[in-house]
Design a protein around this motif. Structure first.
Motif, PDB file in Angstrom:
ATOM      1  N   ILE A  73      -8.499   4.306  12.017  1.00  0.00           N
ATOM      2  CA  ILE A  73      -7.141   4.929  12.465  1.00  0.00           C
ATOM      3  C   ILE A  73      -6.490   5.786  11.333  1.00  0.00           C
ATOM      4  O   ILE A  73      -5.964   6.887  11.581  1.00  0.00           O
ATOM      5  CB  ILE A  73      -6.023   3.535  12.562  1.00  0.00           C
ATOM      6  N   THR A  74      -6.774   5.355   9.965  1.00  0.00           N
ATOM      7  CA  THR A  74      -6.281   6.327   8.949  1.00  0.00           C
ATOM      8  C   THR A  74      -6.904   5.974   7.762  1.00  0.00           C
ATOM      9  O   THR A  74      -7.299   4.848   7.517  1.00  0.00           O
ATOM     10  CB  THR A  74      -4.977   6.372   8.813  1.00  0.00           C
ATOM     11  N   ARG A  75      -7.201   6.961   6.824  1.00  0.00           N
ATOM     12  CA  ARG A  75      -7.585   6.853   5.477  1.00  0.00           C
ATOM     13  C   ARG A  75      -6.531   7.334   4.442  1.00  0.00           C
ATOM     14  O   ARG A  75      -6.675   7.788   3.288  1.00  0.00           O
ATOM     15  CB  ARG A  75      -8.890   7.659   5.395  1.00  0.00           C
ATOM     16  N   SER A  76      -5.133   7.520   5.063  1.00  0.00           N
ATOM     17  CA  SER A  76      -4.230   7.725   4.382  1.00  0.00           C
ATOM     18  C   SER A  76      -3.191   6.792   4.269  1.00  0.00           C
ATOM     19  O   SER A  76      -2.686   6.159   5.389  1.00  0.00           O
ATOM     20  CB  SER A  76      -3.529   9.076   4.845  1.00  0.00           C
ATOM     21  N   THR A  77      -2.697   6.480   3.149  1.00  0.00           N
ATOM     22  CA  THR A  77      -1.555   5.348   3.007  1.00  0.00           C
ATOM     23  C   THR A  77      -0.328   5.968   3.561  1.00  0.00           C
ATOM     24  O   THR A  77       0.392   4.987   4.304  1.00  0.00           O
ATOM     25  CB  THR A  77      -1.443   4.791   1.404  1.00  0.00           C
ATOM     26  N   LYS A  78      -0.002   7.047   3.254  1.00  0.00           N
ATOM     27  CA  LYS A  78       1.348   7.558   3.932  1.00  0.00           C
ATOM     28  C   LYS A  78       1.188   7.521   5.219  1.00  0.00           C
ATOM     29  O   LYS A  78       2.237   6.952   5.955  1.00  0.00           O
ATOM     30  CB  LYS A  78       1.530   8.811   3.259  1.00  0.00           C
ATOM     31  N   GLN A  79       0.109   7.836   5.960  1.00  0.00           N
ATOM     32  CA  GLN A  79       0.143   7.954   7.477  1.00  0.00           C
ATOM     33  C   GLN A  79       0.129   6.549   7.906  1.00  0.00           C
ATOM     34  O   GLN A  79       0.653   6.265   9.037  1.00  0.00           O
ATOM     35  CB  GLN A  79      -1.297   8.820   7.792  1.00  0.00           C
ATOM     36  N   LEU A  80      -0.578   5.580   7.157  1.00  0.00           N
ATOM     37  CA  LEU A  80      -0.456   4.265   7.650  1.00  0.00           C
ATOM     38  C   LEU A  80       0.866   4.026   7.672  1.00  0.00           C
ATOM     39  O   LEU A  80       1.222   2.972   8.516  1.00  0.00           O
ATOM     40  CB  LEU A  80      -1.260   3.337   6.548  1.00  0.00           C
ATOM     41  N   CYS A  81       1.592   4.046   6.807  1.00  0.00           N
ATOM     42  CA  CYS A  81       3.248   3.718   6.743  1.00  0.00           C
ATOM     43  C   CYS A  81       4.100   4.327   7.644  1.00  0.00           C
ATOM     44  O   CYS A  81       4.792   3.548   8.419  1.00  0.00           O
ATOM     45  CB  CYS A  81       3.936   3.963   5.270  1.00  0.00           C
ATOM     46  N   ASP A  82       3.811   5.328   8.219  1.00  0.00           N
ATOM     47  CA  ASP A  82       4.240   5.999   9.367  1.00  0.00           C
ATOM     48  C   ASP A  82       3.859   5.480  10.679  1.00  0.00           C
ATOM     49  O   ASP A  82       4.850   5.166  11.405  1.00  0.00           O
ATOM     50  CB  ASP A  82       3.919   7.613   9.273  1.00  0.00           C
ATOM     51  N   LEU A  83       2.444   5.085  10.727  1.00  0.00           N
ATOM     52  CA  LEU A  83       2.164   4.240  12.028  1.00  0.00           C
ATOM     53  C   LEU A  83       2.961   2.792  11.807  1.00  0.00           C
ATOM     54  O   LEU A  83       3.042   2.604  13.192  1.00  0.00           O
ATOM     55  CB  LEU A  83       0.634   4.206  11.874  1.00  0.00           C
ATOM     56  N   ILE A  84       3.004   2.271  10.727  1.00  0.00           N
ATOM     57  CA  ILE A  84       3.630   1.064  10.908  1.00  0.00           C
ATOM     58  C   ILE A  84       4.838   1.157  11.375  1.00  0.00           C
ATOM     59  O   ILE A  84       5.523   0.142  12.234  1.00  0.00           O
ATOM     60  CB  ILE A  84       3.572   0.451   9.512  1.00  0.00           C
ATOM     61  N   GLU A  85       5.591   2.456  11.097  1.00  0.00           N
ATOM     62  CA  GLU A  85       6.996   2.383  11.664  1.00  0.00           C
ATOM     63  C   GLU A  85       7.025   2.485  13.207  1.00  0.00           C
ATOM     64  O   GLU A  85       8.041   1.973  13.876  1.00  0.00           O
ATOM     65  CB  GLU A  85       7.806   3.696  10.806  1.00  0.00           C
ATOM     66  N   GLN A  86       6.178   3.222  13.533  1.00  0.00           N
ATOM     67  CA  GLN A  86       6.182   3.341  15.092  1.00  0.00           C
ATOM     68  C   GLN A  86       5.708   2.093  15.809  1.00  0.00           C
ATOM     69  O   GLN A  86       6.163   1.767  16.869  1.00  0.00           O
ATOM     70  CB  GLN A  86       4.957   4.398  15.428  1.00  0.00           C
ATOM     71  N   VAL A  87       4.898   1.276  15.090  1.00  0.00           N
ATOM     72  CA  VAL A  87       4.666  -0.086  15.741  1.00  0.00           C
ATOM     73  C   VAL A  87       5.830  -1.010  15.630  1.00  0.00           C
ATOM     74  O   VAL A  87       5.854  -1.612  16.626  1.00  0.00           O
ATOM     75  CB  VAL A  87       3.257  -0.617  14.870  1.00  0.00           C
ATOM     76  N   LYS A  88       6.430  -0.836  14.626  1.00  0.00           N
ATOM     77  CA  LYS A  88       7.606  -1.700  14.841  1.00  0.00           C
ATOM     78  C   LYS A  88       8.683  -1.247  15.624  1.00  0.00           C
ATOM     79  O   LYS A  88       9.272  -1.979  16.409  1.00  0.00           O
ATOM     80  CB  LYS A  88       8.282  -1.635  13.225  1.00  0.00           C
ATOM     81  N   ASP A  89       8.870   0.116  15.646  1.00  0.00           N
ATOM     82  CA  ASP A  89       9.897   0.714  16.582  1.00  0.00           C
ATOM     83  C   ASP A  89       9.538   0.479  18.044  1.00  0.00           C
ATOM     84  O   ASP A  89      10.352   0.115  18.873  1.00  0.00           O
ATOM     85  CB  ASP A  89      10.129   2.214  16.322  1.00  0.00           C
ATOM     86  N   LYS A  90       8.260   0.520  18.379  1.00  0.00           N
ATOM     87  CA  LYS A  90       7.928   0.358  19.643  1.00  0.00           C
ATOM     88  C   LYS A  90       7.636  -0.923  19.986  1.00  0.00           C
ATOM     89  O   LYS A  90       7.277  -1.481  21.254  1.00  0.00           O
ATOM     90  CB  LYS A  90       6.786   1.140  20.002  1.00  0.00           C
ATOM     91  N   HIS A  91       7.524  -1.958  18.958  1.00  0.00           N
ATOM     92  CA  HIS A  91       7.405  -3.360  19.195  1.00  0.00           C
ATOM     93  C   HIS A  91       6.041  -3.822  19.829  1.00  0.00           C
ATOM     94  O   HIS A  91       5.791  -4.319  20.951  1.00  0.00           O
ATOM     95  CB  HIS A  91       8.372  -4.339  20.323  1.00  0.00           C
ATOM     96  N   LEU A  92       4.924  -3.205  19.084  1.00  0.00           N
ATOM     97  CA  LEU A  92       3.601  -3.309  19.634  1.00  0.00           C
ATOM     98  C   LEU A  92       2.953  -4.363  18.818  1.00  0.00           C
ATOM     99  O   LEU A  92       3.161  -4.886  17.768  1.00  0.00           O
ATOM    100  CB  LEU A  92       2.770  -1.929  19.361  1.00  0.00           C
ATOM    101  N   LYS A  93       1.460  -4.646  19.230  1.00  0.00           N
ATOM    102  CA  LYS A  93       0.693  -5.567  18.409  1.00  0.00           C
ATOM    103  C   LYS A  93      -0.557  -4.449  18.071  1.00  0.00           C
ATOM    104  O   LYS A  93      -1.113  -3.772  18.922  1.00  0.00           O
ATOM    105  CB  LYS A  93       0.234  -6.758  19.527  1.00  0.00           C
ATOM    106  N   VAL A  94      -1.074  -4.705  16.728  1.00  0.00           N
ATOM    107  CA  VAL A  94      -2.024  -3.810  16.584  1.00  0.00           C
ATOM    108  C   VAL A  94      -3.055  -4.905  16.051  1.00  0.00           C
ATOM    109  O   VAL A  94      -2.738  -5.684  14.818  1.00  0.00           O
ATOM    110  CB  VAL A  94      -1.916  -2.931  15.205  1.00  0.00           C
ATOM    111  N   VAL A  95      -4.312  -4.820  16.264  1.00  0.00           N
ATOM    112  CA  VAL A  95      -5.332  -5.471  15.559  1.00  0.00           C
ATOM    113  C   VAL A  95      -6.446  -4.636  14.983  1.00  0.00           C
ATOM    114  O   VAL A  95      -6.961  -3.467  15.705  1.00  0.00           O
ATOM    115  CB  VAL A  95      -6.117  -6.472  16.774  1.00  0.00           C
ATOM    116  N   ILE A  96      -6.647  -4.768  13.968  1.00  0.00           N
ATOM    117  CA  ILE A  96      -7.631  -4.102  13.080  1.00  0.00           C
ATOM    118  C   ILE A  96      -8.574  -5.079  12.501  1.00  0.00           C
ATOM    119  O   ILE A  96      -8.606  -5.720  11.589  1.00  0.00           O
ATOM    120  CB  ILE A  96      -6.843  -3.330  11.641  1.00  0.00           C
ATOM    121  N   GLY A  97      -9.856  -4.969  13.288  1.00  0.00           N
ATOM    122  CA  GLY A  97     -10.996  -5.827  13.009  1.00  0.00           C
ATOM    123  C   GLY A  97     -10.615  -7.266  13.289  1.00  0.00           C
ATOM    124  O   GLY A  97     -10.129  -7.401  14.490  1.00  0.00           O
ATOM    125  N   SER A  98     -10.408  -8.172  12.259  1.00  0.00           N
ATOM    126  CA  SER A  98      -9.775  -9.485  12.685  1.00  0.00           C
ATOM    127  C   SER A  98      -8.400  -9.629  12.177  1.00  0.00           C
ATOM    128  O   SER A  98      -7.998 -10.673  12.306  1.00  0.00           O
ATOM    129  CB  SER A  98     -10.780 -10.649  11.864  1.00  0.00           C
TER     130      SER A  98
END
Length: 197
Positions: A70-95
């Motif tokens: 998904i990303t190798r950038s900490t900043k991009q990961l933080c932005d993605l987390i915000e989108q996940v929270k705003d959209k009320h999603l579930k994300v599974v990364i590996g286990s």
């Protein structure tokens, strides 16, 4: 709905993305719901990831085989987390599961996710340093550095198989991209080489 995301850094002639696809299918992702592309994990504006984030709705799940896909950038990961929270999603990364479908993200899960992001970025930086060091050493030995020049002679066979159908108007860019299992960016690059823009 369950969606999958798969990514490799280099093009389909150098890296095989099918392992990730197989793992996503084994995790219950319908094959038609897998978004994939060949782009750097640090690139912010990725076509297929953006498409995926535009399609998902509240309660949907996104699965990736590992965070670095998904990303190798900490900043991009933080932005993605915000989108996940705003959209009320579930994300599974590996286990590792991050569930924002109903409640807010708890501090422990957020901390673990951010820590994973730091390590993914550290790994990318270490790889980059090794590559640069190897290039310096190769250049000192007289090796030619850089990608080979891409010409019509070394365009992949899978593209050339379906290219006549595109040329004759039987399929469009999206269908050509799907049939070749390549990103639209790669398709446009090959079309440009062949004189079709």
């Amino acid at each position: 709905m369950i969606y999958g995301y798969a990514r490799c850094s280099t093009n389909e002639t150098k890296q095989d993305i099918n392992r990730q696809k197989r793992e996503l299918i084994n995790k219950g992702v319908p094959e038609n719901n897998i978004y994939f592309e060949y782009e750097s994990g640090t690139k912010i504006d990725r076509e297929q990831l953006n498409r995926l984030l535009g399609v998902v709705k509240q309660g949907d799940t996104i699965i990736a085989t590992e965070l670095s896909r998904i990303t190798r950038s900490t900043k991009q990961l933080c932005d993605l987390i915000e989108q996940v929270k705003d959209k009320h999603l579930k994300v599974v990364i590996g286990s590792f599961e991050v569930d924002c479908s109903k409640d807010k993200l708890d501090a422990m899960t957020l901390g673990m996710l951010q820590m994973m992001g730091v390590f993914a970025e550290l790994e990318r930086n270490m790889i980059s340093e090794r590559v640069k060091s190897g290039m310096v050493n190769a250049k000192a030995r007289g090796s030619v550095i850089g990608r080979p020049v891409l010409t019509s002679d070394n365009i992949p066979n899978i593209f050339m198989k379906y290219y006549p159908k595109y040329k004759q108007g039987e399929i469009n860019i999206s269908e050509l991209s799907r049939l070749c299992d390549m990103s639209r960016t790669t398709i446009y690059k090959y079309l440009n080489i062949l004189g079709d823009k």
